[in-house]
Design a protein around this motif. Sequence first.
Motif: not given
Length: 430
Positions: A28-32, A391-393, A401-406, A412-416
Amino acid sequence: MHGLAHRAFHRFLPFMVALAALAALPVRAQLTVEITGAGGRLIPVAIPYLAGEEALPTPISQIVSQDLAKSGIFQLVDVGLMRLPEDQIPDYANLASRGADAVLAGTATAIGTGQYEVRVRVFDTRRQADLGGILYRFTPSQTRATAHRIADFVYEKLTGVPGYFASRLAYVVKQGSRYELRISEADGSNSVPALISQEPIISPAWSPDGTKVAYVSFEAKKPVVYVHELATGQRRVVANFKGSNSAPAFSPDGQSIALALTRDGISQIYLVPVSGGAPVRLSRSNAIDTEPVFSPDGRYIYFTSDRGGSPQIYRMPASGGAAERVTFEGEYNVSPDISPDGKLLAFVTRNQGRYQVALLDLQTRQQIILSDSTRDESPSFAPNGRMIVYASESGGRGTLFAVSTDGKVRLRLSAEGADVREPAWGPLPR
Protein backbone atom coordinates in the motif's frame (compact mmCIF):
# COMPACT_ATOMS: atom_id res chain seq x y z
CA MET A 1 35.06 -1.15 2.09
CA HIS A 2 34.83 1.35 4.90
CA GLY A 3 31.68 3.03 6.24
CA LEU A 4 31.54 5.98 3.85
CA ALA A 5 31.74 3.86 0.73
CA HIS A 6 29.24 1.43 2.17
CA ARG A 7 26.66 4.17 2.76
CA ALA A 8 27.42 6.11 -0.41
CA PHE A 9 27.16 3.22 -2.86
CA HIS A 10 24.69 0.93 -1.12
CA ARG A 11 22.65 3.08 1.22
CA PHE A 12 19.69 0.78 0.85
CA LEU A 13 21.62 -2.43 1.48
CA PRO A 14 22.26 -2.15 5.27
CA PHE A 15 18.55 -2.69 5.72
CA MET A 16 18.23 -5.77 3.50
CA VAL A 17 18.25 -8.27 6.33
CA ALA A 18 15.47 -6.48 8.16
CA LEU A 19 13.47 -5.99 4.98
CA ALA A 20 13.63 -9.67 4.05
CA ALA A 21 11.70 -10.46 7.20
CA LEU A 22 8.69 -8.34 6.18
CA ALA A 23 5.54 -10.26 5.38
CA ALA A 24 4.67 -10.54 1.73
CA LEU A 25 1.56 -8.40 1.96
CA PRO A 26 0.25 -6.23 -0.88
CA VAL A 27 2.12 -2.95 -1.01
CA ARG A 28 0.00 0.00 0.00
CA ALA A 29 2.34 2.64 -1.29
CA GLN A 30 0.08 5.65 -0.87
CA LEU A 31 1.69 7.92 1.68
CA THR A 32 -0.37 9.37 4.49
CA VAL A 33 0.66 12.59 6.21
CA GLU A 34 0.52 12.96 9.99
CA ILE A 35 1.49 16.20 11.74
CA THR A 36 3.77 15.29 14.65
CA GLY A 37 4.81 18.86 15.46
CA ALA A 38 3.15 22.12 14.40
CA GLY A 39 4.62 25.59 14.11
CA GLY A 40 4.29 28.28 16.74
CA ARG A 41 1.21 30.38 16.06
CA LEU A 42 -0.91 28.74 13.39
CA ILE A 43 -2.45 31.01 10.77
CA PRO A 44 -6.26 30.72 11.01
CA VAL A 45 -7.70 30.68 7.49
CA ALA A 46 -11.19 30.01 6.15
CA ILE A 47 -11.64 28.04 2.91
CA PRO A 48 -15.34 28.24 1.96
CA TYR A 49 -16.83 26.30 -0.92
CA LEU A 50 -16.18 27.96 -4.26
CA ALA A 51 -19.24 29.40 -5.94
CA GLY A 52 -20.22 26.97 -8.72
CA GLU A 53 -17.89 24.28 -7.38
CA GLU A 54 -20.48 21.57 -7.94
CA ALA A 55 -19.65 21.79 -11.66
CA LEU A 56 -16.10 20.52 -11.04
CA PRO A 57 -15.09 16.83 -11.18
CA THR A 58 -13.52 17.14 -7.71
CA PRO A 59 -14.16 19.80 -5.04
CA ILE A 60 -11.15 22.10 -5.23
CA SER A 61 -11.85 23.76 -1.88
CA GLN A 62 -11.53 20.38 -0.17
CA ILE A 63 -8.08 19.73 -1.67
CA VAL A 64 -6.90 23.25 -0.83
CA SER A 65 -8.08 22.75 2.76
CA GLN A 66 -6.27 19.40 3.01
CA ASP A 67 -3.03 20.90 1.65
CA LEU A 68 -3.04 23.79 4.09
CA ALA A 69 -4.01 21.58 7.04
CA LYS A 70 -1.17 19.15 6.31
CA SER A 71 1.44 21.92 6.19
CA GLY A 72 1.53 22.30 9.96
CA ILE A 73 1.35 26.10 9.82
CA PHE A 74 -2.35 26.75 9.11
CA GLN A 75 -5.46 26.27 11.23
CA LEU A 76 -8.65 25.78 9.25
CA VAL A 77 -11.64 27.79 10.45
CA ASP A 78 -15.02 26.11 10.01
CA VAL A 79 -17.43 28.31 8.07
CA GLY A 80 -20.05 25.66 7.43
CA LEU A 81 -21.71 25.77 4.02
CA MET A 82 -20.58 29.30 3.24
CA ARG A 83 -19.95 30.10 -0.42
CA LEU A 84 -17.91 33.17 -1.22
CA PRO A 85 -17.60 34.20 -4.89
CA GLU A 86 -14.29 35.68 -5.99
CA ASP A 87 -15.90 39.02 -6.94
CA GLN A 88 -17.72 39.49 -3.62
CA ILE A 89 -16.43 41.49 -0.66
CA PRO A 90 -16.33 39.16 2.39
CA ASP A 91 -18.27 39.80 5.57
CA TYR A 92 -15.11 40.74 7.44
CA ALA A 93 -16.75 41.11 10.84
CA ASN A 94 -18.40 37.69 10.64
CA LEU A 95 -15.19 35.95 9.54
CA ALA A 96 -13.12 37.72 12.18
CA SER A 97 -15.61 36.72 14.86
CA ARG A 98 -15.15 33.11 13.80
CA GLY A 99 -11.39 33.52 14.30
CA ALA A 100 -10.31 33.68 10.65
CA ASP A 101 -7.39 35.97 9.84
CA ALA A 102 -7.79 35.27 6.12
CA VAL A 103 -10.29 33.82 3.70
CA LEU A 104 -10.17 32.36 0.21
CA ALA A 105 -12.94 33.47 -2.15
CA GLY A 106 -13.50 31.70 -5.45
CA THR A 107 -15.75 31.04 -8.42
CA ALA A 108 -15.71 27.94 -10.62
CA THR A 109 -17.20 27.92 -14.11
CA ALA A 110 -17.50 25.39 -16.93
CA ILE A 111 -16.30 27.21 -20.04
CA GLY A 112 -16.74 24.53 -22.67
CA THR A 113 -16.58 20.80 -23.24
CA GLY A 114 -14.06 19.47 -20.75
CA GLN A 115 -12.79 22.92 -19.79
CA TYR A 116 -13.11 24.78 -16.51
CA GLU A 117 -12.11 28.13 -15.11
CA VAL A 118 -11.49 29.00 -11.48
CA ARG A 119 -10.97 32.52 -10.18
CA VAL A 120 -9.76 32.88 -6.59
CA ARG A 121 -8.84 35.78 -4.34
CA VAL A 122 -7.32 35.96 -0.85
CA PHE A 123 -8.53 38.51 1.70
CA ASP A 124 -7.02 39.58 5.01
CA THR A 125 -10.02 39.75 7.32
CA ARG A 126 -8.28 41.64 10.12
CA ARG A 127 -6.98 44.45 7.92
CA GLN A 128 -9.94 44.13 5.54
CA ALA A 129 -7.50 44.01 2.65
CA ASP A 130 -7.52 42.32 -0.76
CA LEU A 131 -4.24 40.36 -1.04
CA GLY A 132 -4.64 39.51 -4.71
CA GLY A 133 -6.26 37.02 -7.03
CA ILE A 134 -5.43 34.56 -9.79
CA LEU A 135 -7.20 32.67 -12.60
CA TYR A 136 -6.66 29.07 -13.74
CA ARG A 137 -8.10 27.24 -16.75
CA PHE A 138 -7.83 23.46 -16.74
CA THR A 139 -9.21 20.11 -17.89
CA PRO A 140 -10.79 17.49 -15.59
CA SER A 141 -7.49 15.58 -15.33
CA GLN A 142 -5.80 18.77 -14.13
CA THR A 143 -8.24 19.44 -11.27
CA ARG A 144 -6.01 18.21 -8.43
CA ALA A 145 -2.94 19.94 -9.86
CA THR A 146 -4.92 23.18 -10.10
CA ALA A 147 -6.09 22.83 -6.50
CA HIS A 148 -2.47 22.39 -5.38
CA ARG A 149 -1.51 25.54 -7.29
CA ILE A 150 -4.29 27.45 -5.54
CA ALA A 151 -3.06 26.16 -2.17
CA ASP A 152 0.41 27.40 -3.14
CA PHE A 153 -1.11 30.79 -3.98
CA VAL A 154 -2.78 31.01 -0.56
CA TYR A 155 0.41 29.84 1.17
CA GLU A 156 2.49 32.54 -0.52
CA LYS A 157 -0.03 35.33 0.10
CA LEU A 158 -0.17 34.53 3.81
CA THR A 159 3.48 33.66 4.49
CA GLY A 160 5.43 35.58 1.85
CA VAL A 161 7.07 32.32 0.76
CA PRO A 162 6.10 30.21 -2.28
CA GLY A 163 4.17 27.05 -1.50
CA TYR A 164 5.22 23.51 -2.39
CA PHE A 165 1.91 21.65 -2.77
CA ALA A 166 2.11 21.45 -6.57
CA SER A 167 5.45 19.65 -6.42
CA ARG A 168 5.97 15.88 -6.36
CA LEU A 169 7.93 13.32 -4.37
CA ALA A 170 9.98 10.38 -5.62
CA TYR A 171 10.72 7.54 -3.21
CA VAL A 172 11.47 3.82 -3.13
CA VAL A 173 9.12 1.25 -1.61
CA LYS A 174 10.44 -2.19 -0.61
CA GLN A 175 8.40 -5.21 0.41
CA GLY A 176 9.54 -8.77 0.20
CA SER A 177 11.71 -9.03 -2.91
CA ARG A 178 9.90 -6.23 -4.74
CA TYR A 179 11.20 -2.68 -5.17
CA GLU A 180 9.18 0.19 -6.59
CA LEU A 181 10.29 3.67 -7.56
CA ARG A 182 7.13 5.68 -6.96
CA ILE A 183 6.07 9.22 -7.80
CA SER A 184 3.41 10.96 -5.72
CA GLU A 185 1.95 14.37 -5.13
CA ALA A 186 3.59 16.36 -2.35
CA ASP A 187 0.94 15.21 0.12
CA GLY A 188 1.63 11.57 -0.72
CA SER A 189 -1.57 11.02 -2.70
CA ASN A 190 -1.90 9.62 -6.22
CA SER A 191 1.26 7.56 -5.87
CA VAL A 192 2.15 5.63 -9.03
CA PRO A 193 5.09 3.32 -9.80
CA ALA A 194 7.65 4.54 -12.33
CA LEU A 195 9.70 1.36 -12.07
CA ILE A 196 9.13 -2.07 -10.51
CA SER A 197 12.12 -4.34 -10.00
CA GLN A 198 13.33 -7.39 -8.09
CA GLU A 199 16.64 -5.60 -7.49
CA PRO A 200 17.39 -2.53 -5.34
CA ILE A 201 16.66 0.98 -6.62
CA ILE A 202 18.42 3.89 -4.90
CA SER A 203 19.29 7.57 -5.21
CA PRO A 204 16.43 9.08 -7.26
CA ALA A 205 17.16 12.63 -8.43
CA TRP A 206 14.82 15.03 -10.24
CA SER A 207 15.59 16.98 -13.38
CA PRO A 208 15.14 20.76 -12.94
CA ASP A 209 11.98 20.77 -15.07
CA GLY A 210 10.43 17.83 -13.19
CA THR A 211 9.96 15.71 -16.32
CA LYS A 212 12.72 13.17 -15.61
CA VAL A 213 14.15 11.23 -12.69
CA ALA A 214 17.64 9.74 -12.60
CA TYR A 215 18.26 6.76 -10.33
CA VAL A 216 20.55 3.82 -9.65
CA SER A 217 19.25 0.33 -10.35
CA PHE A 218 20.95 -2.97 -9.52
CA GLU A 219 18.97 -4.99 -12.06
CA ALA A 220 22.21 -5.62 -14.03
CA LYS A 221 23.67 -7.07 -10.80
CA LYS A 222 25.74 -3.90 -10.39
CA PRO A 223 24.85 -0.21 -9.85
CA VAL A 224 23.89 1.43 -13.15
CA VAL A 225 22.50 4.98 -13.58
CA TYR A 226 19.34 5.48 -15.66
CA VAL A 227 17.36 8.54 -16.70
CA HIS A 228 13.60 7.95 -16.75
CA GLU A 229 11.08 10.05 -18.72
CA LEU A 230 8.05 10.18 -16.42
CA ALA A 231 5.47 11.07 -19.07
CA THR A 232 6.34 8.18 -21.40
CA GLY A 233 7.94 5.67 -19.04
CA GLN A 234 10.90 5.42 -21.40
CA ARG A 235 14.37 5.31 -19.88
CA ARG A 236 17.97 5.06 -20.97
CA VAL A 237 21.29 4.17 -19.45
CA VAL A 238 23.55 7.18 -18.85
CA ALA A 239 26.28 5.44 -16.85
CA ASN A 240 27.21 1.78 -17.05
CA PHE A 241 30.96 2.00 -16.84
CA LYS A 242 33.41 -0.41 -15.24
CA GLY A 243 32.83 -0.66 -11.49
CA SER A 244 30.20 1.29 -9.60
CA ASN A 245 27.98 3.98 -11.11
CA SER A 246 26.12 5.87 -8.39
CA ALA A 247 24.72 9.05 -6.81
CA PRO A 248 23.37 10.96 -9.86
CA ALA A 249 22.51 14.68 -9.67
CA PHE A 250 21.22 16.89 -12.49
CA SER A 251 22.91 20.18 -13.32
CA PRO A 252 20.65 23.27 -13.00
CA ASP A 253 20.34 23.52 -16.80
CA GLY A 254 19.27 19.87 -16.98
CA GLN A 255 21.88 19.04 -19.60
CA SER A 256 24.40 17.12 -17.49
CA ILE A 257 24.52 14.69 -14.59
CA ALA A 258 27.20 14.61 -11.92
CA LEU A 259 27.77 11.18 -10.44
CA ALA A 260 30.30 8.98 -8.65
CA LEU A 261 32.21 6.38 -10.67
CA THR A 262 34.90 3.85 -9.71
CA ARG A 263 35.98 3.27 -13.32
CA ASP A 264 39.51 4.45 -12.50
CA GLY A 265 39.70 2.63 -9.17
CA ILE A 266 38.55 4.69 -6.21
CA SER A 267 35.25 6.58 -6.28
CA GLN A 268 35.52 10.03 -7.90
CA ILE A 269 33.11 12.68 -9.22
CA TYR A 270 32.42 12.76 -12.96
CA LEU A 271 30.14 14.63 -15.32
CA VAL A 272 28.19 12.97 -18.15
CA PRO A 273 25.67 14.39 -20.65
CA VAL A 274 22.04 13.50 -19.91
CA SER A 275 21.88 12.12 -23.44
CA GLY A 276 24.78 9.80 -22.61
CA GLY A 277 28.41 9.91 -23.63
CA ALA A 278 31.94 9.90 -22.30
CA PRO A 279 32.35 10.96 -18.65
CA VAL A 280 34.57 13.88 -17.68
CA ARG A 281 36.41 13.48 -14.39
CA LEU A 282 35.95 16.45 -12.03
CA SER A 283 37.56 15.39 -8.74
CA ARG A 284 41.07 14.05 -8.37
CA SER A 285 41.93 12.72 -4.96
CA ASN A 286 43.27 9.59 -3.33
CA ALA A 287 40.12 9.36 -1.19
CA ILE A 288 36.50 8.43 -1.77
CA ASP A 289 34.55 11.30 -3.40
CA THR A 290 30.82 10.69 -3.82
CA GLU A 291 27.26 12.08 -3.46
CA PRO A 292 27.61 15.18 -5.68
CA VAL A 293 24.95 17.89 -5.80
CA PHE A 294 25.01 21.17 -7.73
CA SER A 295 24.57 24.58 -6.18
CA PRO A 296 21.41 26.22 -7.61
CA ASP A 297 23.46 28.73 -9.63
CA GLY A 298 25.49 25.91 -11.17
CA ARG A 299 28.83 27.30 -10.01
CA TYR A 300 29.72 24.61 -7.50
CA ILE A 301 29.37 20.94 -6.79
CA TYR A 302 29.04 19.91 -3.14
CA PHE A 303 30.06 16.33 -2.37
CA THR A 304 31.08 13.90 0.35
CA SER A 305 34.72 12.92 0.75
CA ASP A 306 36.95 11.31 3.37
CA ARG A 307 40.08 13.00 2.04
CA GLY A 308 40.60 14.62 5.45
CA GLY A 309 40.46 11.31 7.27
CA SER A 310 36.72 11.27 8.05
CA PRO A 311 33.64 11.78 5.85
CA GLN A 312 32.90 15.51 5.40
CA ILE A 313 31.15 17.78 2.91
CA TYR A 314 33.34 19.65 0.41
CA ARG A 315 32.69 21.83 -2.59
CA MET A 316 34.56 22.44 -5.81
CA PRO A 317 33.94 24.44 -9.00
CA ALA A 318 31.39 22.72 -11.24
CA SER A 319 34.10 22.38 -13.88
CA GLY A 320 36.38 20.58 -11.40
CA GLY A 321 39.43 21.81 -9.56
CA ALA A 322 40.51 22.45 -6.00
CA ALA A 323 37.99 21.54 -3.30
CA GLU A 324 37.31 23.35 -0.04
CA ARG A 325 35.91 21.77 3.08
CA VAL A 326 32.44 22.97 4.12
CA THR A 327 31.55 21.00 7.28
CA PHE A 328 33.80 21.10 10.34
CA GLU A 329 31.54 20.21 13.26
CA GLY A 330 31.58 16.48 14.02
CA GLU A 331 33.55 13.60 12.55
CA TYR A 332 30.92 12.24 10.16
CA ASN A 333 28.92 14.42 7.75
CA VAL A 334 27.49 12.95 4.52
CA SER A 335 24.63 13.20 1.96
CA PRO A 336 24.54 16.94 1.17
CA ASP A 337 21.60 18.80 -0.33
CA ILE A 338 21.47 22.54 -1.05
CA SER A 339 18.43 24.76 -0.53
CA PRO A 340 16.95 26.34 -3.68
CA ASP A 341 18.34 29.76 -2.68
CA GLY A 342 21.81 28.29 -2.12
CA LYS A 343 22.03 29.52 1.48
CA LEU A 344 21.45 26.32 3.46
CA LEU A 345 23.13 22.92 3.46
CA ALA A 346 21.22 19.87 4.71
CA PHE A 347 23.14 16.69 5.44
CA VAL A 348 23.35 13.67 7.72
CA THR A 349 25.63 13.97 10.73
CA ARG A 350 26.65 11.44 13.33
CA ASN A 351 25.67 12.97 16.66
CA GLN A 352 26.53 10.96 19.78
CA GLY A 353 26.23 7.74 17.83
CA ARG A 354 22.96 8.74 16.16
CA TYR A 355 22.65 9.58 12.46
CA GLN A 356 20.52 12.72 12.22
CA VAL A 357 19.60 15.45 9.74
CA ALA A 358 21.56 18.66 10.29
CA LEU A 359 21.27 22.10 8.73
CA LEU A 360 24.17 24.48 8.15
CA ASP A 361 23.73 28.16 7.28
CA LEU A 362 26.49 28.66 4.72
CA GLN A 363 26.76 32.38 5.50
CA THR A 364 26.68 32.47 9.31
CA ARG A 365 28.17 28.95 9.76
CA GLN A 366 25.48 28.20 12.35
CA GLN A 367 24.56 24.51 12.49
CA ILE A 368 21.50 22.87 14.07
CA ILE A 369 20.18 19.32 14.36
CA LEU A 370 16.69 19.04 12.86
CA SER A 371 15.74 15.39 13.45
CA ASP A 372 15.53 13.36 16.63
CA SER A 373 15.89 9.81 15.30
CA THR A 374 18.90 7.51 15.16
CA ARG A 375 19.12 6.28 11.54
CA ASP A 376 18.19 9.21 9.32
CA GLU A 377 19.29 9.45 5.70
CA SER A 378 18.69 11.09 2.31
CA PRO A 379 17.64 14.68 3.19
CA SER A 380 16.02 16.59 0.31
CA PHE A 381 14.75 20.19 0.23
CA ALA A 382 11.25 21.15 -0.83
CA PRO A 383 11.24 23.57 -3.79
CA ASN A 384 10.45 26.52 -1.50
CA GLY A 385 13.41 25.72 0.75
CA ARG A 386 11.29 25.69 3.93
CA MET A 387 10.85 21.92 4.39
CA ILE A 388 13.21 18.95 4.20
CA VAL A 389 12.05 15.38 3.59
CA TYR A 390 14.23 12.50 4.78
CA ALA A 391 14.08 8.77 5.48
CA SER A 392 14.29 7.15 8.89
CA GLU A 393 12.97 4.09 10.67
CA SER A 394 9.76 3.65 12.62
CA GLY A 395 8.60 0.30 13.94
CA GLY A 396 11.43 -1.46 12.12
CA ARG A 397 10.40 -0.10 8.72
CA GLY A 398 11.64 2.73 6.59
CA THR A 399 9.42 5.80 6.94
CA LEU A 400 9.60 9.28 5.46
CA PHE A 401 9.57 12.36 7.63
CA ALA A 402 9.59 16.07 6.82
CA VAL A 403 10.78 18.90 9.03
CA SER A 404 10.78 22.66 8.56
CA THR A 405 14.13 24.40 8.43
CA ASP A 406 13.38 26.09 11.75
CA GLY A 407 12.58 22.70 13.29
CA LYS A 408 9.07 23.71 14.38
CA VAL A 409 6.96 21.75 11.89
CA ARG A 410 7.31 17.97 11.76
CA LEU A 411 5.42 15.59 9.49
CA ARG A 412 5.38 11.81 9.20
CA LEU A 413 4.72 10.35 5.74
CA SER A 414 4.09 6.63 5.99
CA ALA A 415 2.71 3.86 3.80
CA GLU A 416 0.88 1.07 5.61
CA GLY A 417 2.70 -2.25 5.46
CA ALA A 418 5.56 -0.92 3.34
CA ASP A 419 9.19 0.05 3.82
CA VAL A 420 9.77 3.51 2.31
CA ARG A 421 13.17 5.14 1.74
CA GLU A 422 15.27 7.23 -0.65
CA PRO A 423 13.04 10.35 -0.88
CA ALA A 424 13.69 13.14 -3.37
CA TRP A 425 11.53 16.26 -3.47
CA GLY A 426 10.82 17.45 -6.98
CA PRO A 427 10.57 21.01 -8.35
CA LEU A 428 7.44 23.05 -8.82
CA PRO A 429 5.90 22.62 -12.28
CA ARG A 430 6.92 25.21 -14.82
